[in-house]
Design a protein around this motif. Structure first.
Motif, short mmCIF file in Angstrom:
data_model
loop_
_atom_site.label_atom_id
_atom_site.label_comp_id
_atom_site.label_asym_id
_atom_site.label_seq_id
_atom_site.Cartn_x
_atom_site.Cartn_y
_atom_site.Cartn_z
N TRP A 293 -36.71 -40.03 35.10
CA TRP A 293 -36.05 -39.97 36.40
C TRP A 293 -37.05 -40.00 37.54
N THR A 294 -36.63 -40.58 38.64
CA THR A 294 -37.37 -40.75 39.88
C THR A 294 -38.54 -41.72 39.68
N ARG A 295 -39.18 -42.07 40.79
CA ARG A 295 -40.33 -42.97 40.72
C ARG A 295 -41.48 -42.37 39.93
N ARG A 296 -41.46 -41.05 39.78
CA ARG A 296 -42.55 -40.37 39.07
C ARG A 296 -42.28 -40.27 37.57
N GLU A 297 -41.18 -40.86 37.11
CA GLU A 297 -40.86 -40.89 35.67
C GLU A 297 -40.79 -39.47 35.10
N ARG A 298 -40.07 -38.60 35.77
CA ARG A 298 -39.95 -37.22 35.33
C ARG A 298 -38.95 -37.07 34.19
N ARG A 299 -39.23 -36.07 33.34
CA ARG A 299 -38.26 -35.71 32.31
C ARG A 299 -37.08 -35.00 32.96
N PHE A 300 -35.95 -35.04 32.28
CA PHE A 300 -34.74 -34.40 32.79
C PHE A 300 -34.97 -32.93 33.10
N ASP A 301 -35.67 -32.21 32.20
CA ASP A 301 -35.85 -30.78 32.40
C ASP A 301 -36.86 -30.44 33.50
N GLU A 302 -37.51 -31.45 34.05
CA GLU A 302 -38.42 -31.23 35.19
C GLU A 302 -37.69 -31.31 36.53
N LEU A 303 -36.44 -31.74 36.52
CA LEU A 303 -35.67 -31.87 37.75
C LEU A 303 -35.08 -30.53 38.15
N ASP A 304 -34.83 -30.34 39.45
CA ASP A 304 -34.14 -29.14 39.89
C ASP A 304 -32.65 -29.25 39.56
N LEU A 305 -31.92 -28.16 39.78
CA LEU A 305 -30.51 -28.10 39.39
C LEU A 305 -29.70 -29.24 39.99
N PHE A 306 -29.81 -29.44 41.28
CA PHE A 306 -29.01 -30.46 41.93
C PHE A 306 -29.32 -31.84 41.38
N ASN A 307 -30.60 -32.15 41.18
CA ASN A 307 -30.96 -33.48 40.69
C ASN A 307 -30.65 -33.66 39.21
N ARG A 308 -30.60 -32.59 38.43
CA ARG A 308 -30.10 -32.71 37.06
C ARG A 308 -28.62 -33.08 37.06
N CYS A 309 -27.87 -32.47 37.97
CA CYS A 309 -26.45 -32.81 38.09
C CYS A 309 -26.28 -34.27 38.51
N LEU A 310 -27.08 -34.71 39.50
CA LEU A 310 -27.02 -36.11 39.91
C LEU A 310 -27.40 -37.04 38.76
N ALA A 311 -28.36 -36.65 37.94
CA ALA A 311 -28.78 -37.49 36.82
C ALA A 311 -27.64 -37.68 35.82
N VAL A 312 -26.91 -36.61 35.53
CA VAL A 312 -25.76 -36.73 34.63
C VAL A 312 -24.70 -37.62 35.26
N SER A 313 -24.43 -37.42 36.55
CA SER A 313 -23.42 -38.22 37.24
C SER A 313 -23.79 -39.70 37.25
N GLU A 314 -25.06 -40.01 37.51
CA GLU A 314 -25.47 -41.41 37.58
C GLU A 314 -25.49 -42.05 36.19
N THR A 315 -25.86 -41.28 35.17
CA THR A 315 -25.78 -41.80 33.81
C THR A 315 -24.33 -42.12 33.46
N LEU A 316 -23.42 -41.23 33.86
CA LEU A 316 -22.00 -41.46 33.63
C LEU A 316 -21.54 -42.75 34.31
N ALA A 317 -22.00 -42.99 35.53
CA ALA A 317 -21.61 -44.20 36.26
C ALA A 317 -22.08 -45.45 35.52
N HIS A 318 -23.28 -45.42 34.96
CA HIS A 318 -23.78 -46.57 34.20
C HIS A 318 -23.00 -46.75 32.90
N LEU A 319 -22.71 -45.66 32.22
CA LEU A 319 -21.94 -45.74 30.98
C LEU A 319 -20.56 -46.32 31.22
#
Length: 342
Positions: A293-319
C-alpha cells in the motif's frame, strides 16, 4: 506575513504561501490535520472585482488563518470572495466554505450527486459508509475499532450548498465561462472545472499527480465506485489536454499523461488481485493484507487504523469490478462478500 510567489512545480507544494499559476489564478495550499496528507490546494481566481475560489479547505483555525493571510497578499480578503465552487464533498474541500458562509454570506456550489452523502453526514454516525464497506469486506473487528475511535463531527458543517451543480454544464462567472464535467468515482458527485482560456483543469481529487485517490469513501457509497472512477478517467482522457491543477500535489503539465498512469495502475492492481484470488479465495480483508500500500509499498499492518479501513474498502471496490466483469465469482454470506475463481 505571507508572500506571493510564482508557482514552481519542482518545489515543495505544501509550503504555505500564495503561488501565481497564471494571470489572475493563484494556488493556496492549506494545512490538514494528519501526516499522511499534509495539505490541500485551494485556488483563487480573480473575477472582476471579486474572487471565486475552487475548493475551500478543512474548517480548521490554522487553515482559516492561512487563507486570510493568502488573500491579504493578493490585496483582497474573505469578504471579497463571492463564491466557492467545490469539486466534491469531502471535509478538506467543503467544510471551510460552510463555516465562512455563516459570516460572509457567500455562495457555495457543489455537484448534485453529493446530496445523499450530505444528508447522511448530518443524520448518521461518522464513517457510516466506510463502516458498511469494511464489514462487507470481512473485517468486523476493524469496523468495531473504527466505530469506537474518537472523531470530531459537527453536523452543521454538512449543510446543503446554495447551488446544486448539474454536470455536464457551464459555470458562468462575471468575466468568463468555465466548463464542468461529471467525474464520479472518488465520490458520487465529484466534478471537475475547465478554464479553457487559461488552459487548465481544476481536477479536485479525480486526477492527482503523485498519489491515487481513494475510491468511494463517502456516506452514500455507489454500487460500483471503481467502475465509475475508471469511466470518469476515460471521459477526462477524451477531453482536450490541459494543465493539471490538483487538490493534492504540484501543478502538472498534462492531465492526459497522469490519466494514462492512473488507468495503468488500476489495470495492474486488478490483475494482481485476480491472481491472489485465483491462488486463494477470500474476502476483501484477506486479499488486502496480501497487497502493498501507498507509494512506499507498505504492508497492511504498517498502516494506521483509518488507512487500513480504506485499504479494505478499495480492495472491495476492485473485487466488485472483477466480479461484474465475470473474472471472479462473488457470493454474500451474513453481510460479507466472498470471492473465488469464476
Amino acid at each position: 506575513m505571507m508572500r506571493l510567489y510564482y508557482d514552481d512545480p519542482t518545489a515543495d507544494w505544501t509550503t504555505p504561501g500564495v503561488y501565481e499559476v497564471d494571470a489572475g489564478l493563484y494556488r493556496i495550499p492549506l494545512p490538514l490535520p494528519h501526516d499522511s496528507l499534509r495539505a490541500v490546494n485551494v485556488y483563487a481566481v480573480r473575477d472582476g472585482q471579486a474572487l471565486v475560489m475552487v475548493d475551500s479547505g478543512w474548517a480548521l483555525a490554522q487553515a482559516r488563518e492561512q487563507l486570510e493571510q493568502a488573500l491579504k497578499a493578493l490585496d483582497s480578503s474573505l469578504s471579497e470572495v463571492r463564491r466557492f465552487l467545490v469539486t466534491h464533498v469531502h471535509r478538506d474541500h467543503y467544510t471551510m466554505a460552510v463555516a465562512l458562509r455563516r459570516e460572509f454570506g457567500l455562495r457555495i456550489g457543489l455537484g448534485r450527486g453529493e446530496a445523499g452523502t450530505l444528508r447522511l453526514a448530518r443524520e448518521a454516525e461518522p464513517y457510516r459508509g466506510l463502516l458498511r464497506q469494511v464489514q462487507r469486506g470481512g473485517a468486523p473487528a476493524l469496523a468495531d475499532e473504527l466505530r469506537t475511535s474518537s472523531v470530531e463531527h459537527d453536523p452543521s458543517l454538512w449543510s446543503d450548498p446554495d447551488d446544486w451543480l448539474d454536470a455536464p454544464g457551464e459555470i458562468r462567472l462575471d468575466t468568463t465561462t468555465w466548463q464542468m464535467h461529471p467525474t464520479p468515482g472518488h465520490t458520487r458527485g465529484h466534478v471537475v472545472f475547465v478554464d479553457a482560456e487559461r488552459d487548465v483543469m481544476f481536477a479536485g481529487d479525480h486526477v492527482l499527480p503523485r498519489i491515487t485517490p481513494s475510491i468511494g469513501f463517502e456516506q452514500n457509497a455507489a454500487e460500483l465506485p471503481l467502475g465509475d472512477y475508471l469511466d470518469s478517467l476515460k471521459l477526462v482522457r477524451a477531453l482536450p489536454d490541459r494543465r493539471l491543477l490538483p487538490a493534492h500535489g504540484p501543478v502538472s503539465p498534462s492531465v492526459h499523461a497522469r490519466v494514462d498512469e492512473l488507468l495503468d495502475h488500476h489495470d495492474t492492481r486488478l490483475r494482481r488481485i485476480e491472481e491472489l484470488v485465483d491462488q486463494q479465495a477470500g474476502t476483501a480483508a484477506e486479499v488486502a493484507v496480501r497487497l502493498r500500500w501507498t507509494r512506499r509499498e507498505r504492508r497492511f499492518d504498517e498502516l494506521d487504523l483509518f488507512n487500513r479501513c480504506l485499504a479494505v474498502s478499495e480492495t472491495l471496490a476492485h473485487l466488485d469490478v472483477l466480479a461484474v466483469a465475470g473474472r471472479l465469482r462473488r457470493s454474500d454470506l451474513d453481510g460479507t462478500s466472498h470471492y473465488a475463481k469464476a
